[in-house]
Scaffold this motif. Structure first.
Motif, mmCIF file in Angstrom:
data_model
loop_
_atom_site.group_PDB
_atom_site.id
_atom_site.type_symbol
_atom_site.label_atom_id
_atom_site.label_comp_id
_atom_site.label_asym_id
_atom_site.label_seq_id
_atom_site.Cartn_x
_atom_site.Cartn_y
_atom_site.Cartn_z
ATOM 1 N N GLY A 122 0.810 -1.207 0.000
ATOM 2 C CA GLY A 122 0.000 0.000 0.000
ATOM 3 C C GLY A 122 0.842 1.255 0.000
ATOM 4 N N PRO A 123 0.225 2.424 -0.154
ATOM 5 C CA PRO A 123 0.948 3.694 -0.280
ATOM 6 C C PRO A 123 1.556 4.147 1.040
ATOM 7 N N LEU A 124 2.585 4.969 0.948
ATOM 8 C CA LEU A 124 3.223 5.543 2.127
ATOM 9 C C LEU A 124 2.498 6.798 2.594
ATOM 10 N N ARG A 125 1.625 7.328 1.737
ATOM 11 C CA ARG A 125 0.857 8.515 2.104
ATOM 12 C C ARG A 125 -0.562 8.342 1.602
ATOM 13 N N ASP A 126 -1.524 8.655 2.481
ATOM 14 C CA ASP A 126 -2.925 8.564 2.105
ATOM 15 C C ASP A 126 -3.230 9.566 0.993
ATOM 16 N N ALA A 127 -4.098 9.177 0.056
ATOM 17 C CA ALA A 127 -4.393 10.022 -1.110
ATOM 18 C C ALA A 127 -5.058 11.333 -0.721
ATOM 19 N N TRP A 128 -5.707 11.394 0.445
ATOM 20 C CA TRP A 128 -6.424 12.599 0.858
ATOM 21 C C TRP A 128 -5.554 13.560 1.687
ATOM 22 N N VAL A 129 -4.282 13.235 1.869
ATOM 23 C CA VAL A 129 -3.413 14.064 2.695
ATOM 24 C C VAL A 129 -3.235 15.447 2.073
ATOM 25 N N SER A 130 -3.352 16.467 2.899
ATOM 26 C CA SER A 130 -3.065 17.840 2.475
ATOM 27 C C SER A 130 -2.264 18.526 3.575
ATOM 28 N N HIS A 131 -1.501 19.541 3.205
ATOM 29 C CA HIS A 131 -0.695 20.260 4.192
ATOM 30 C C HIS A 131 -1.585 20.912 5.241
ATOM 31 N N THR A 132 -2.699 21.481 4.780
ATOM 32 C CA THR A 132 -3.608 22.157 5.713
ATOM 33 C C THR A 132 -4.188 21.172 6.728
ATOM 34 N N GLY A 133 -4.621 20.026 6.240
ATOM 35 C CA GLY A 133 -5.196 19.032 7.136
ATOM 36 C C GLY A 133 -4.188 18.498 8.132
ATOM 37 N N LEU A 134 -2.988 18.194 7.663
ATOM 38 C CA LEU A 134 -1.963 17.674 8.571
ATOM 39 C C LEU A 134 -1.499 18.741 9.553
ATOM 40 N N ALA A 135 -1.509 19.990 9.138
ATOM 41 C CA ALA A 135 -1.138 21.065 10.063
ATOM 42 C C ALA A 135 -2.142 21.154 11.214
ATOM 43 N N GLN A 136 -3.415 20.972 10.875
ATOM 44 C CA GLN A 136 -4.440 20.969 11.924
ATOM 45 C C GLN A 136 -4.243 19.786 12.860
ATOM 46 N N MET A 137 -3.954 18.629 12.310
ATOM 47 C CA MET A 137 -3.670 17.457 13.149
ATOM 48 C C MET A 137 -2.464 17.705 14.038
ATOM 49 N N ALA A 138 -1.428 18.303 13.461
ATOM 50 C CA ALA A 138 -0.200 18.561 14.221
ATOM 51 C C ALA A 138 -0.473 19.481 15.403
ATOM 52 N N ASP A 139 -1.323 20.486 15.209
ATOM 53 C CA ASP A 139 -1.673 21.377 16.321
ATOM 54 C C ASP A 139 -2.351 20.609 17.447
ATOM 55 N N LEU A 140 -3.302 19.741 17.088
ATOM 56 C CA LEU A 140 -4.009 18.954 18.101
ATOM 57 C C LEU A 140 -3.048 18.032 18.850
ATOM 58 N N ILE A 141 -2.160 17.385 18.105
ATOM 59 C CA ILE A 141 -1.215 16.455 18.737
ATOM 60 C C ILE A 141 -0.251 17.209 19.649
ATOM 61 N N SER A 142 0.283 18.324 19.185
ATOM 62 C CA SER A 142 1.245 19.087 19.986
ATOM 63 C C SER A 142 0.600 19.615 21.261
ATOM 64 N N ASN A 143 -0.622 20.111 21.154
ATOM 65 C CA ASN A 143 -1.322 20.594 22.347
ATOM 66 C C ASN A 143 -1.562 19.461 23.340
ATOM 67 N N GLU A 144 -1.875 18.271 22.811
ATOM 68 C CA GLU A 144 -2.100 17.128 23.699
ATOM 69 C C GLU A 144 -0.809 16.720 24.386
ATOM 70 N N VAL A 145 0.304 16.759 23.662
ATOM 71 C CA VAL A 145 1.604 16.433 24.253
ATOM 72 C C VAL A 145 1.914 17.380 25.399
ATOM 73 N N ARG A 146 1.659 18.668 25.200
ATOM 74 C CA ARG A 146 1.934 19.655 26.259
ATOM 75 C C ARG A 146 1.075 19.373 27.490
ATOM 76 N N ARG A 147 -0.185 19.028 27.284
ATOM 77 C CA ARG A 147 -1.063 18.695 28.413
ATOM 78 C C ARG A 147 -0.507 17.516 29.206
ATOM 79 N N ILE A 148 -0.130 16.474 28.481
ATOM 80 C CA ILE A 148 0.350 15.255 29.141
ATOM 81 C C ILE A 148 1.620 15.534 29.935
ATOM 82 N N LEU A 149 2.550 16.265 29.333
ATOM 83 C CA LEU A 149 3.826 16.533 30.002
ATOM 84 C C LEU A 149 3.668 17.482 31.182
ATOM 85 N N GLN A 150 2.608 18.277 31.193
ATOM 86 C CA GLN A 150 2.338 19.158 32.328
ATOM 87 C C GLN A 150 1.564 18.449 33.440
ATOM 88 N N GLY A 151 1.284 17.154 33.225
ATOM 89 C CA GLY A 151 0.596 16.367 34.240
ATOM 90 C C GLY A 151 -0.909 16.507 34.231
#
Length: 646
Positions: A122-151
């Motif tokens: 199968g492909p290494l990248r999903d056909a629906w991937v876009s920079h805008t969409g992944l940037a939104q995902m990255a924001d959610l993931i980064s914010n969650e990481v900060r929450r977890i590390l802050q306890g």
């Protein structure tokens, strides 16, 4: 020194998250397959497509190392974030994938795709991937990481975020840990000691109830925990406004299809909650989800501590000899799987064939067809056992009346002196166009049981519908039976006319009746009505409830009701065997599920070739004991036609 964040992943999503966290956090990129640094406090597994094999390796490595982790990936135009997996807590990525897969509408395709991805195809990248969409995902993931590390508590504990990469809309979906998960499950081994039951106090919610938990109390968790379109044990619902009462169907996805589970009351809200509870009962009864069963041996070796499998009734001996019959004749020397239950008559744990304790089992090495007969869910163990007994009694009374063709006394519904019953009857008659007939089918144990018949007054549609109920309070038994009748009105009228020739063949060849639906449809034919003449023909004046039933006992505790019932069965030398089917999935909310088996009572089966009466001599003796017959019956005298329980 700050805890190390270990990131596994190649692609745009991983790059975006790395760039957001680098500089403010101690982060390192490497494959999860390499040695995990000891100072790692959190791991991230991020890809531009779904990598199930990588997630599996992450579960194994990080659980062993005691490191929490979070994943993010893209699958068919959706960004999936989570769950946040803690190595000491059930609810891992495997659980989430199982729930998403089962609740999805494309199970087979996703299973095949999962296999391809696990094989590295199968492909290494999903056909629906876009920079805008992944940037939104990255924001959610980064914010969650900060929450977890802050306890702070993670937003993704037993949850996943699902983002539509086209619209960027994001929804949160709760999932329950899978008790059979190969990664995080910690089910206890089934033992005789765990099966031992000591009845405890279970106060009723009010004097007229046989429940220990109210719907008001349960509604806060039932929808939230169990109904979700993407990850729920139930993934959808619908109301059927054609029916006389509030009918709600919830969809329970299983591998291979979706099963509809209904709730019927006078309120759509309560019907929805009832349907969810019914679905949870099915979920627990399909397979062992509360313990790891380990006993496999022959009855011959275990008989001192085991239920005799033939005591619950077997199929006709000649049927076992047929080439395509799905079951094998019981062999006491053949090994089978067993589960521990508890015998109230013998007051000790007892081994029960697993195929009797869980109703989806049976074919292959099975010797009988087993349904959900006797399965019940309750707000306490005592409540679940009580209602499991009621279901066994209800169906046994119905079947015994059918096979022995008992001319049961007909009840005068006006004498119930219950406003709700009268309103229900009026609605069935005036709105649905059916006449109602209720009969007292109580057997030797004295637990009030009723057989209900709805007779169509219209010239078209299903002619006769049957249902049953049992409860120490006969009014509750009647209401239960009427709700069941109402749930089958109008639904099959068109089907009856469209497939009339099929059902007419069943009329002439009983062995054409193969499914649960066939039983009800057969008696939808007017030509089949004469088979119910033993019941429908006038046998004398209507009987009042006061004449037929005693006042139900007024206990404040379900334990007291249950002990009285158990003593009644004990006096008749009828055992009540309980298998605790409770899964962690329901126990988290204080719910319990059981399977009740009462050897000697008639089990409900569907498909005329799968009738189980051999070895159950109550059906021969009780009619005489109750005064319906002058002498015991023989098996040859039993009603030869398929039963009308739909």
């Amino acid at each position: 020194m700050a805890a190390l964040i270990l990131m596994d992943g190649k692609g745009l999503l991983a790059d975006l998250v790395y760039n957001q966290l680098f500089g403010s956090h101690n982060i390192k990129r490497q494959s999860i397959g390499e040695d995990v640094p000891a100072e790692t406090g959190l791991a991230l597994v991020l890809h531009d497509t779904w990598q199930p094999l990588v997630h599996q390796k992450a579960e194994e490595r990080l659980r062993e190392a005691g490191i929490p982790w979070l994943r993010g990936f893209v699958s068919f135009g959706e960004g999936i974030i989570g769950p946040f997996v803690h190595p000491d807590t059930p609810g891992c990525s495997c659980c989430a994938d199982i729930r998403i897969l089962i609740a999805g509408s494309d199970q087979r395709e996703m299973l095949a795709f999962r296999g391809q991805r696990a094989a590295g195809e199968g492909p290494l990248r999903d056909a629906w991937v876009s920079h805008t969409g992944l940037a939104q995902m990255a924001d959610l993931i980064s914010n969650e990481v900060r929450r977890i590390l802050q306890g702070e508590p993670s937003n993704l504990q037993e949850k996943v975020f699902i983002m539509n990469l086209k619209t960027l809309s994001t929804s949160s979906h709760f999932f329950l840990p899978d008790p059979s998960c190969p990664m995080c499950s910690s089910l206890a081994i089934d033992t005789s000691e765990l099966a031992r039951i000591r009845l405890e106090s279970s106060p009723k919610i009010n004097g007229g109830s046989y429940r220990s938990r109210s719907m008001d109390e349960l509604k806060a968790v039932l929808v939230k925990d169990y109904l979700d379109p993407r990850t729920g044990i139930m993934n959808g619902k619908m109301q059927d406004i054609r029916l006389p009462f509030a009918d709600v169907l919830v969809m329970m996805p299983l591998f291979g299809g979706i099963e509809g589970v209904a709730g019927r009351t006078n309120s759509y809200e309560i019907s929805e909650l009832t349907a969810i509870l019914e679905g949870l009962e099915r979920y627990c009864g399909i397979e062992p989800r509360g313990k790891r069963t380990v006993v496999r041996d022959s009855y011959r070796h275990l008989e001192n501590n085991a239920l005799n499998p033939t005591s619950v009734g077997v199929h006709e001996p000649k049927n076992y000899e047929k080439p395509h019959f799905p079951f094998k004749k019981f062999d006491p020397d053949a090994a089978m799987d067993w589960v521990w239950g508890y015998s109230f008559l013998q007051e000790r744990p007892l081994l029960v064939p697993e195929l009797l304790a869980y109703y989806s089992l049976g074919c292959g090495e099975g010797f009988v067809y087993e349904t959900s007969n006797g399965c019940a869910l309750g707000g306490s163990l005592e409540e679940a056992i009580f209602h499991g007994i009621m279901e066994v009694v209800e169906r046994d009374s119905f079947l015994l009346s059918w096979y022995a063709k008992l001319p049961l006394p007909r009840l005068d519904l006006r004498s119930a002196n219950d406003t709700e019953v009268q309103l229900m009857v009026d609605r069935i008659q005036e709105v649905a166009g059916y006449d109602l007939y209720l009969y007292n089918s109580t057997m030797e144990h004295g637990i009030p049981s009723v057989w209900a018949v709805a007779k169509n007054r219209r010239s078209e549609g299903v002619n006769i519908i049957c249902a049953a109920g049992a409860n120490p309070d006969p009014i509750k038994a009647v209401k239960s039976a009427i709700f069941e009748l109402a749930g089958m009105m109008f639904r099959d009228d068109e089907k009856l006319e469209t497939n009339r020739q099929t059902y007419e063949r069943m009329l002439h060849d009983s062995f054409e009746v193969r499914t649960m639906e066939d039983h009800g449809m057969l008696y939808g034919l007017k030509e089949a009505e004469e088979r119910l003449n033993f019941l429908l023909e006038d046998h004398g004046p209507l009987r009042t409830f006061a004449e037929e039933f005693k006042e139900p006992p007024a206990y404040a505790d379900l334990k007291d009701d249950l002990q009285v019932i158990l003593q009644r069965f004990r006096s008749l030398n009828l055992d009540v065997i309980v298998v605790d089917q409770t899964s962690p999935t329901i126990k988290r909310n204080g719910l319990f599920c059981v399977k009740v088996i009462i050897p000697g009572m008639l089990p409900m089966t569907f498909g005329h070739h799968l009738t189980r009466v051999k070895g159950l001599e109550r059906v021969l003796k009780i009619p005489m004991q109750l005064g319906f017959k002058a002498k015991p019956l023989t098996y040859e005298q039993l009603n030869p036609f398929p039963h009308p329980f739909p």
